[in-house]
Design a protein around this motif. Structure first.
Motif, PDB file in Angstrom:
ATOM      1  N   TYR A 181       0.548   2.404 -14.834  1.00 20.35           N
ATOM      2  CA  TYR A 181      -0.476   1.193 -15.235  1.00 20.35           C
ATOM      3  C   TYR A 181      -0.597   0.144 -14.154  1.00 20.35           C
ATOM      4  O   TYR A 181      -1.630  -0.236 -13.712  1.00 20.35           O
ATOM      5  CB  TYR A 181       0.026   0.959 -16.613  1.00 20.35           C
ATOM      6  N   LEU A 182       0.633  -0.503 -13.640  1.00 24.35           N
ATOM      7  CA  LEU A 182       0.224  -1.392 -12.775  1.00 24.35           C
ATOM      8  C   LEU A 182      -0.206  -0.794 -11.327  1.00 24.35           C
ATOM      9  O   LEU A 182      -1.143  -1.915 -10.709  1.00 24.35           O
ATOM     10  CB  LEU A 182       1.807  -1.931 -12.424  1.00 24.35           C
ATOM     11  N   ASP A 183      -0.114   0.298 -10.925  1.00 25.55           N
ATOM     12  CA  ASP A 183      -0.564   0.849  -9.981  1.00 25.55           C
ATOM     13  C   ASP A 183      -2.020   0.727  -9.967  1.00 25.55           C
ATOM     14  O   ASP A 183      -2.975   0.379  -9.282  1.00 25.55           O
ATOM     15  CB  ASP A 183      -0.211   2.016  -9.671  1.00 25.55           C
ATOM     16  N   GLU A 184      -2.441   1.191 -11.270  1.00 22.96           N
ATOM     17  CA  GLU A 184      -3.851   1.345 -11.794  1.00 22.96           C
ATOM     18  C   GLU A 184      -4.683   0.049 -11.887  1.00 22.96           C
ATOM     19  O   GLU A 184      -5.568  -0.203 -11.446  1.00 22.96           O
ATOM     20  CB  GLU A 184      -4.199   2.125 -12.975  1.00 22.96           C
ATOM     21  N   SER A 185      -3.775  -0.853 -12.298  1.00 24.24           N
ATOM     22  CA  SER A 185      -4.348  -2.241 -12.484  1.00 24.24           C
ATOM     23  C   SER A 185      -4.865  -3.037 -11.510  1.00 24.24           C
ATOM     24  O   SER A 185      -5.555  -4.156 -11.411  1.00 24.24           O
ATOM     25  CB  SER A 185      -3.239  -3.010 -13.369  1.00 24.24           C
ATOM     26  N   ILE A 186      -4.527  -2.671 -10.075  1.00 24.63           N
ATOM     27  CA  ILE A 186      -4.905  -3.430  -9.029  1.00 24.63           C
ATOM     28  C   ILE A 186      -6.351  -3.189  -8.913  1.00 24.63           C
ATOM     29  O   ILE A 186      -6.992  -4.383  -8.726  1.00 24.63           O
ATOM     30  CB  ILE A 186      -4.203  -2.436  -7.945  1.00 24.63           C
ATOM     31  N   ILE A 187      -7.056  -2.255  -9.571  1.00 26.11           N
ATOM     32  CA  ILE A 187      -8.326  -2.060  -9.251  1.00 26.11           C
ATOM     33  C   ILE A 187      -9.152  -3.031 -10.274  1.00 26.11           C
ATOM     34  O   ILE A 187     -10.212  -3.838  -9.880  1.00 26.11           O
ATOM     35  CB  ILE A 187      -8.871  -0.874  -9.782  1.00 26.11           C
ATOM     36  N   ASP A 236       0.670  -1.099  -0.122  1.00 21.96           N
ATOM     37  CA  ASP A 236       0.070  -0.120  -0.140  1.00 21.96           C
ATOM     38  C   ASP A 236       0.985   1.214   0.108  1.00 21.96           C
ATOM     39  O   ASP A 236       0.753   2.222  -0.842  1.00 21.96           O
ATOM     40  CB  ASP A 236      -1.026   0.111   1.329  1.00 21.96           C
ATOM     41  N   ASN A 237       1.802   1.213   0.962  1.00 24.33           N
ATOM     42  CA  ASN A 237       2.722   2.152   0.871  1.00 24.33           C
ATOM     43  C   ASN A 237       3.616   2.809  -0.436  1.00 24.33           C
ATOM     44  O   ASN A 237       3.617   3.797  -0.924  1.00 24.33           O
ATOM     45  CB  ASN A 237       3.807   2.029   1.989  1.00 24.33           C
ATOM     46  N   LEU A 238       4.255   1.532  -1.183  1.00 19.06           N
ATOM     47  CA  LEU A 238       4.662   1.548  -2.577  1.00 19.06           C
ATOM     48  C   LEU A 238       3.612   2.266  -3.409  1.00 19.06           C
ATOM     49  O   LEU A 238       3.868   3.047  -4.390  1.00 19.06           O
ATOM     50  CB  LEU A 238       5.044   0.255  -3.054  1.00 19.06           C
ATOM     51  N   CYS A 239       2.481   1.580  -3.696  1.00 19.15           N
ATOM     52  CA  CYS A 239       1.318   1.994  -4.759  1.00 19.15           C
ATOM     53  C   CYS A 239       1.010   3.768  -4.176  1.00 19.15           C
ATOM     54  O   CYS A 239       0.931   4.433  -5.116  1.00 19.15           O
ATOM     55  CB  CYS A 239       0.105   1.445  -4.385  1.00 19.15           C
ATOM     56  N   LYS A 240       1.080   3.964  -3.082  1.00 18.73           N
ATOM     57  CA  LYS A 240       0.461   5.466  -2.820  1.00 18.73           C
ATOM     58  C   LYS A 240       2.010   6.506  -3.198  1.00 18.73           C
ATOM     59  O   LYS A 240       1.770   7.346  -3.823  1.00 18.73           O
ATOM     60  CB  LYS A 240       0.618   5.462  -1.125  1.00 18.73           C
ATOM     61  N   ALA A 241       3.054   5.807  -3.044  1.00 19.69           N
ATOM     62  CA  ALA A 241       4.327   6.754  -3.234  1.00 19.69           C
ATOM     63  C   ALA A 241       4.359   6.768  -4.983  1.00 19.69           C
ATOM     64  O   ALA A 241       4.709   7.912  -5.271  1.00 19.69           O
ATOM     65  CB  ALA A 241       5.407   5.808  -2.841  1.00 19.69           C
ATOM     66  N   ASP A 261       1.561  14.325 -13.187  1.00 21.51           N
ATOM     67  CA  ASP A 261       2.168  14.811 -14.291  1.00 21.51           C
ATOM     68  C   ASP A 261       2.556  13.862 -15.486  1.00 21.51           C
ATOM     69  O   ASP A 261       2.955  14.393 -16.512  1.00 21.51           O
ATOM     70  CB  ASP A 261       3.697  15.015 -13.613  1.00 21.51           C
ATOM     71  N   TYR A 262       1.835  12.862 -15.381  1.00 20.71           N
ATOM     72  CA  TYR A 262       1.979  11.672 -16.572  1.00 20.71           C
ATOM     73  C   TYR A 262       0.708  11.382 -17.084  1.00 20.71           C
ATOM     74  O   TYR A 262      -0.181  10.831 -16.247  1.00 20.71           O
ATOM     75  CB  TYR A 262       2.948  10.680 -16.394  1.00 20.71           C
ATOM     76  N   LYS A 263       0.342  11.463 -18.227  1.00 19.74           N
ATOM     77  CA  LYS A 263      -0.824  10.835 -18.958  1.00 19.74           C
ATOM     78  C   LYS A 263      -0.277   9.481 -19.257  1.00 19.74           C
ATOM     79  O   LYS A 263       0.031   9.169 -20.678  1.00 19.74           O
ATOM     80  CB  LYS A 263      -1.291  11.637 -20.049  1.00 19.74           C
ATOM     81  N   TRP A 264      -0.141   8.291 -18.258  1.00 20.25           N
ATOM     82  CA  TRP A 264       0.302   6.969 -18.589  1.00 20.25           C
ATOM     83  C   TRP A 264      -0.049   6.382 -20.052  1.00 20.25           C
ATOM     84  O   TRP A 264       0.601   5.917 -20.572  1.00 20.25           O
ATOM     85  CB  TRP A 264       0.469   6.349 -17.659  1.00 20.25           C
ATOM     86  N   LEU A 265      -1.563   6.314 -20.132  1.00 22.83           N
ATOM     87  CA  LEU A 265      -2.002   5.762 -21.369  1.00 22.83           C
ATOM     88  C   LEU A 265      -1.691   6.411 -22.650  1.00 22.83           C
ATOM     89  O   LEU A 265      -1.204   5.411 -23.510  1.00 22.83           O
ATOM     90  CB  LEU A 265      -3.466   5.814 -21.163  1.00 22.83           C
ATOM     91  N   ASP A 266      -1.354   7.639 -22.586  1.00 22.73           N
ATOM     92  CA  ASP A 266      -1.220   8.160 -23.909  1.00 22.73           C
ATOM     93  C   ASP A 266       0.464   7.947 -24.036  1.00 22.73           C
ATOM     94  O   ASP A 266       1.000   7.646 -25.306  1.00 22.73           O
ATOM     95  CB  ASP A 266      -1.315  10.055 -23.937  1.00 22.73           C
TER      96      ASP A 266
END
Length: 132
Positions: A101-107, A52-57, A65-70
Motif C-alpha cells: 500500500y505504501l509503495d502504491e501510495s506514492i502515486i 527507488d531501489n527499495l520500492c522496486k524491491a 502474490d498478494y492482493k493487498w487491498l483485500d
C-alpha cells in the motif's frame, strides 16, 4: 547466507540514518536522486536512488502474490488510519500488504513520505525481518 528479503531489509540501517532523505519535497541534496517537478505548486518531489531501489524491491518481491487491498480489508485495516495499526501484532500478509500500500501510495498521496518521517516504514521492515 542472504535473507530471503535481503534486497528490502538492507535498507533498514540507511532508513535509520537518513530516511527523511529517501523521498521529500524540496531541493536535491545530491545528484543521486530523481527530481520530479510539480508545475502546479512549484515543489520538487525528490526521490533518492535508494528509495527507488527499495520500492522496486518491495514490488518485485510481493506485487504478484498478494492482493493487498483485500488483505487489508479482511484484517479491518482502514487506509485512512494506517499509522494507528499496531505493526508488531500484525501477521505476515498484513505487513506485506501495508508495504505494498505504501509503495502504491506514492502515486496518489504522501503517505510514503509520512511513513519515512514518522518511522512507520522502518517498523514495517523490522517486522518483515521477523519472517526472514
Amino acid at each position: 547466507m542472504q535473507s530471503k528479503y535481503g534486497k528490502i531489509l538492507k535498507h533498514i540501517p540507511k532508513l535509520e540514518d537518513h530516511g527523511h532523505l529517501y523521498m521529500y519535497y524540496g531541493d536535491p541534496y545530491s545528484e543521486e536522486c530523481y527530481v520530479y517537478d510539480d508545475e502546479k505548486d512549484g515543489k520538487n518531489l525528490i526521490v533518492s536512488y535508494e528509495c527507488d531501489n527499495l520500492c522496486k524491491a518491495i514490488a518485485d518481491e510481493f506485487q504478484y502474490d498478494y492482493k493487498w487491498l483485500d488483505i487489508l480489508e479482511n484484517n479491518q485495516i482502514n487506509l485512512e488510519n494506517i499509522f494507528d495499526v499496531d505493526v508488531e501484532t500484525q501477521d505476515f500478509d498484513a505487513i506485506v500488504s501495508l508495504l505494498l500500500y505504501l509503495d502504491e501510495s506514492i502515486i496518489f498521496e504522501d503517505k510514503f513520505i509520512d511513513a519515512l518521517n514518522n518511522g512507520y516504514l522502518i517498523r514495517l521492515l523490522k517486522r518483515l525481518k521477523y519472517w526472514k
